[in-house]
Scaffold this motif. Structure first.
Motif, mmCIF file in Angstrom:
data_model
loop_
_atom_site.group_PDB
_atom_site.id
_atom_site.type_symbol
_atom_site.label_atom_id
_atom_site.label_comp_id
_atom_site.label_asym_id
_atom_site.label_seq_id
_atom_site.Cartn_x
_atom_site.Cartn_y
_atom_site.Cartn_z
ATOM 1 N N ALA A 119 -79.879 109.624 107.299
ATOM 2 C CA ALA A 119 -78.703 109.535 106.431
ATOM 3 C C ALA A 119 -78.509 108.113 105.916
ATOM 4 C CB ALA A 119 -77.464 110.008 107.193
ATOM 5 N N GLU A 120 -78.736 107.119 106.783
ATOM 6 C CA GLU A 120 -78.654 105.725 106.339
ATOM 7 C C GLU A 120 -79.676 105.439 105.239
ATOM 8 O OE1 GLU A 120 -77.146 103.039 110.056
ATOM 9 O OE2 GLU A 120 -79.213 103.702 110.110
ATOM 10 N N ILE A 121 -80.889 105.934 105.438
ATOM 11 C CA ILE A 121 -81.947 105.726 104.450
ATOM 12 C C ILE A 121 -81.567 106.363 103.118
ATOM 13 C CG2 ILE A 121 -84.337 106.357 103.876
ATOM 14 C CD1 ILE A 121 -84.936 106.097 106.904
ATOM 15 N N ALA A 122 -80.985 107.569 103.169
ATOM 16 C CA ALA A 122 -80.590 108.257 101.936
ATOM 17 C C ALA A 122 -79.515 107.471 101.189
ATOM 18 C CB ALA A 122 -80.097 109.663 102.269
ATOM 19 N N LEU A 123 -78.542 106.916 101.918
ATOM 20 C CA LEU A 123 -77.513 106.108 101.277
ATOM 21 C C LEU A 123 -78.118 104.853 100.652
ATOM 22 C CD1 LEU A 123 -74.575 106.278 103.857
ATOM 23 C CD2 LEU A 123 -74.683 107.369 101.606
ATOM 24 N N GLU A 124 -79.020 104.202 101.379
ATOM 25 C CA GLU A 124 -79.671 103.003 100.854
ATOM 26 C C GLU A 124 -80.475 103.315 99.601
ATOM 27 O OE1 GLU A 124 -82.007 101.763 104.147
ATOM 28 O OE2 GLU A 124 -80.283 101.195 105.386
ATOM 29 N N ALA A 125 -80.993 104.549 99.516
ATOM 30 C CA ALA A 125 -81.800 104.947 98.357
ATOM 31 C C ALA A 125 -80.948 105.330 97.153
ATOM 32 C CB ALA A 125 -82.719 106.106 98.737
ATOM 33 N N GLY A 126 -79.623 105.361 97.320
ATOM 34 C CA GLY A 126 -78.755 105.627 96.178
ATOM 35 C C GLY A 126 -78.040 106.943 96.193
ATOM 36 N N LEU A 127 -78.146 107.725 97.276
ATOM 37 C CA LEU A 127 -77.392 108.973 97.336
ATOM 38 C C LEU A 127 -75.900 108.639 97.402
ATOM 39 C CD1 LEU A 127 -77.911 112.088 97.600
ATOM 40 C CD2 LEU A 127 -77.474 111.782 100.040
#
Length: 493
Positions: free
Chosen positions: A198-206
């Motif tokens: 989830a952290e990675i997805a937020l960092e990717a712009g989600l």
């Protein structure tokens, strides 16, 4: 037995992701995470309850209009960035998965790669969601008749502990590509990898409100299913929990996708490549220490080659290295915990009363294990021969490193045995006879039939079961359309 390697084994603390933030306190308290390889505490989990579920669903509902209105190109680009970010972090995600589950590091890394692959695959679908035009009928009112696929809104996802990072790819990627927002109830036994995703997805712009992750127990899951603003549920797990979910879902009449257990059989005929058949069956059965729904747990062998296959299977299973999951040589790590350890050993003990334990069936000699893991929940890879197909171990899911071998004399008997369990997730047919394959495939009651080996579950292949293995499909085009509903539009001329 394999030895340990030098690595940090502390997971730290994880908890819910709510609207892009990580609260430091939750309504359901906290619990210790136990490392299956050591039986020691290696992390803390802040548990979500109904309060967190309500907050997550409300935020997802609020975020839905903007996410739905985002251009397909925008959703595609975000999911592509998620895939790229996950590829770069496969070692980290693999380490977390190993610390959570005790899965060998190579297996954990492969699961993280699979998850990234589903995001790449469904990113490509985001701008290809199309309806159809219905041809006019001369006896009907003239006009334009067409369909529009639309997202549901808020999707509730309930993950199981044995492969959460894999389920993230199969469930969350298509739901997001279709324009839905997602609230995930992650398993309290294995929440760390999902939280890092989830952290990675937020960092990717989600966008922050589009995805929420709530580690929690049955109360949180039940509240999520019953919530009136959750439009659909996607669940992976066991039959007893699935029945509770269906009972809860009836109150709001929401649809449910179920990916449940399996008792996959490999059917081995005399004309098969026997060495390859044994290698494939052993590899499949003992992946994740047998803790997988579609692993080959039954080996049905033609009597003509039965004794040879039993010997080869026992030799191959006995050669599998059991030990520290961080050692690159390890093939089998521990099972998930104490309760599972005791349950599986009980199944083996009962099975030994009317079948033959060819190899395994015990806790490994702790002297041969590295000191760090001598208290872990390990079980030797176990092969049982002459298994009664109607027995507990012959029909029911063990979810442990146990392979049941039984003979057959004809194609008809092989099909009957393969279909004799309540499950219908997968079947493997080992033969060089194409005509035999064409005869048998229509008769096998399973969602997947693999001929002469597994494909590795490519993201474009639909996956799901017949009978008590559930309904609905994950993966492929079918997996995308599970998260879309069809609207018909007619414009009178």
């Amino acid at each position: 037995m394999t030895s340990t390697t030098s690595v940090s084994h502390d997971l730290g603390t994880t908890g819910p992701l709510l609207d892009g933030t990580w609260p430091n306190r939750t309504s359901a308290g906290e619990t210790d995470h136990i490392d299956p390889a050591t039986a020691r505490v290696n992390g803390t989990v802040l548990l979500s309850g109904p309060e967190e579920v309500d907050a997550a669903v409300a935020a997802a509902k609020a975020a839905f209009p903007a996410w739905r209105a985002a251009s397909p190109d925008e959703r595609r680009c975000i999911l592509q960035r998620v895939e790229e970010s996950m590829r770069k972090r496969v070692p980290e995600l693999g380490r977390l998965n190993t610390l959570e589950l005790g899965a060998p590091l190579s297996t954990s890394a492969a699961l993280a790669h699979l998850c990234a692959g589903w995001f790449g695959y469904y990113a490509g679908w985001a701008d290809k969601i199309e309806g159809v035009t219905i041809p006019p009928s001369p006896r009907m009112v003239p006009g334009l008749d067409y369909t529009v696929p639309e997202p549901y809104g808020v999707i509730g996802v309930i993950l199981t502990w044995n492969g959460p990072i894999m389920s993230v790819g199969m469930k969350i990627a298509p739901a997001l590509a279709a324009g839905n927002c997602v609230v995930v109830k992650s398993p309290e036994l294995a929440p760390f990898t999902v939280a890092r995703f989830a952290e990675i997805a937020l960092e990717a712009g989600l966008p922050p409100g589009v995805l929420h992750v709530l580690p929690g127990g049955p109360e949180a899951g039940d509240h999520l299913v019953r919530h009136p603003d959750v439009a659909k549920i996607s669940f992976t797990g066991g039959i007893p929990t699935a029945k509770k979910i269906l009972d809860a879902a009836r109150h709001t009449l929401k649809p449910v996708l179920l990916e449940l257990g399996g008792k996959t059989a490999a059917l081995v005929f005399p004309d098969a490549d026997l060495d390859a058949a044994v290698t494939e069956a052993v590899r499949s059965c003992f992946t994740l220490s047998g803790q997988g729904c579609n692993l080959t747990t039954r080996l049905l062998v033609h009597r003509e080659v039965y004794d040879r296959v039993v010997r080869s299977t026992a030799d191959a299973a006995a050669a599998l290295p059991v030990g520290d999951p961080f050692d690159r040589r390890t093939a089998l790590g521990p099972v998930i915990g104490k309760a599972a350890h005791e349950r599986i050993l009980g199944v083996i003990e009962r099975a030994a009363e009317d079948s033959r334990v060819v190899v395994g069936g015990r806790v490994p000699d702790r002297v041969g294990l590295a000191p760090r893991i001598r208290d872990g929940y390990f079980i030797e890879p176990t092969v049982l021969a002459d298994v009664d197909p109607h027995s507990e171990v012959g029909r029911q899911e063990v979810f442990g490193p146990v392979l049941s071998v039984m003979p057959f004399d004809s194609e008809e008997e092989a099909v009957e045995l393969a279909n004799s369990t309540p499950y219908g997730l997968g079947t493997v047919v080992q033969t060089r006879d194409v005509s035999r394959v064409q005869r048998m495939v229509p008769l096998l009651q399973s969602g997947t039939v693999l001929v002469n080996g597994a494909s590795g579950q490519p993201p474009g292949a639909p996956f799901g079961g017949y009978k008590s293995s559930g309904y609905g499909r994950e993966g492929g085009r079918e997996g995308l359309y599970e998260f879309l509903q069809t609207k018909n539009v007619f414009i009178r001329a």
